[in-house]
Design an enzyme around this catalytic site. Structure first.
Site, PDB file in Angstrom:
ATOM      1  N   GLY A   9       0.829  -1.198   0.000  1.00 38.44           N
ATOM      2  CA  GLY A   9       0.000   0.000   0.000  1.00 38.44           C
ATOM      3  C   GLY A   9       0.861   1.244   0.000  1.00 38.44           C
ATOM      4  CB  VAL A  59      -1.697  -7.580  -1.035  1.00 35.66           C
ATOM      5  CG1 VAL A  59      -0.489  -6.662  -1.114  1.00 35.66           C
ATOM      6  CG2 VAL A  59      -2.932  -6.837  -0.514  1.00 35.66           C
ATOM      7  CE1 TYR A 151     -10.382  -0.780   7.916  1.00 34.94           C
ATOM      8  CE2 TYR A 151     -11.333   0.326   9.815  1.00 34.94           C
ATOM      9  CZ  TYR A 151     -10.263   0.102   8.975  1.00 34.94           C
ATOM     10  OH  TYR A 151      -9.066   0.753   9.195  1.00 34.94           O
ATOM     11  CE  LYS A 155      -7.139  -2.311   8.942  1.00 35.89           C
ATOM     12  NZ  LYS A 155      -5.796  -2.468   8.343  1.00 35.89           N
ATOM     13  CD  GLU A 187      -5.174   8.621  -1.972  1.00 33.01           C
ATOM     14  OE1 GLU A 187      -5.323   7.384  -2.124  1.00 33.01           O
ATOM     15  OE2 GLU A 187      -4.580   9.331  -2.792  1.00 33.01           O
ATOM     16  CG  PHE A 188      -9.481   5.392   5.965  1.00 31.62           C
ATOM     17  CD1 PHE A 188      -9.091   4.071   6.031  1.00 31.62           C
ATOM     18  CD2 PHE A 188     -10.649   5.763   6.621  1.00 31.62           C
ATOM     19  CE1 PHE A 188      -9.841   3.132   6.726  1.00 31.62           C
ATOM     20  CE2 PHE A 188     -11.412   4.835   7.319  1.00 31.62           C
ATOM     21  CZ  PHE A 188     -11.002   3.509   7.372  1.00 31.62           C
TER      22      PHE A 188
END
Length: 256
Positions: A9, A59, A151, A155, A187-188
């Site tokens: 990234g 990835v 999300y 994490k 940019e998230f």
């Protein structure tokens, strides 16, 4: 040049900021990202300071990750630091309204992509008995919020996987750190809201969030500590972000 640093990234945000700081220290860089144009622009910028190898890489594609690692040029082959930074959030709808496609992308990137990069780079670290893996998690892995569903789940996986790596590597001189940033202005949110600039800007309106440079500074600090020091998990927020009260649903009750 001291170390070889592999960053996923790497074309923007935390990844690009980490690349700039490591380049300033003279470390060799392997920069991997899906978007080739910004990736090559960063490679050209940093090649003035250090040796840089750039790879256009998704990835989520296991075979592509394996080939990218196996085909590293000789001077980049011994990876000392892996920064598993590639990841994203998509959508903020409740679970019963979320897109299954978006869920798949988050799981494939945030979990599987991190696993693939780790699995193909870690054996070399173990064989050389040195190295450091930094997994970029999130406060969302520990603290839920509406719309964070998958999300946050991905994490949470990153944090627990990092702990289990440490358990597996006991007795080896390979360090593992999970860094969990809170709200950061990169940019998230543009990615989360699929290019809706107004929605993205609202996330950071009237406050001061973390910056990519803030997080990159922590990554380079953690990886610059003496080899016997392992920062297991580190959560960091802007001073303008904290935890709120527990949510309570209240509904007016009818009276007879």
């Amino acid at each position: 040049m001291n170390r070889t640093v592999f960053i996923t990234g790497a074309s923007a945000g935390f990844g690009a900021a980490c690349a700039r700081l490591y380049a300033a220290q003279g470390d060799r860089l392997v920069l991997a990202a899906r978007r080739e144009e910004p990736l090559q622009a960063l490679r050209k910028e940093l090649a003035r300071q250090t040796a840089v190898h750039a790879i256009a890489l998704d990835v989520r594609r296991r075979k592509a990750v394996q080939e990218a690692v196996e085909r590293l040029p000789a001077e980049f082959r011994e990876v000392d630091i892996l920064v598993n930074n590639a990841g994203l959030a998509l959508g903020l709808e409740p679970a019963h309204e979320m897109s299954l496609d978006d869920w798949d992308i988050m799981v494939d990137t945030n979990i599987k992509g991190l696993l693939y990069c780790t699995r193909f780079i870690l054996p070399g670290m173990v064989a050389r008995n040195r190295g450091h893996i930094v997994n970029i998690g999130s406060t969302a892995g520990a603290w839920p919020y509406p719309g964070g569903n998958v999300y946050g789940g991905t994490k949470a996986f990153v944090e627990q996987f990092s702990r289990n790596l440490r358990a597996d590597l006991l007795g080896k001189q390979v360090r593992v750190t999970c860094l969990a940033p809170g709200m950061a202005e990169t940019e998230f949110s543009m990615v989360r809201f699929k290019g809706d600039a107004a929605k993205a800007a609202q996330v950071y309106a009237d406050t001061q969030a973390l910056t990519a440079a803030d997080v990159a500074g922590i990554v380079t600090w953690v990886t610059g500590l003496p080899p016997h020091v392992n920062v297991n998990t580190l959560e960091v927020m802007s001073i303008n972000q904290s935890w709120g009260h527990l949510a309570v649903h209240r509904e007016a009750q009818g009276r007879e």
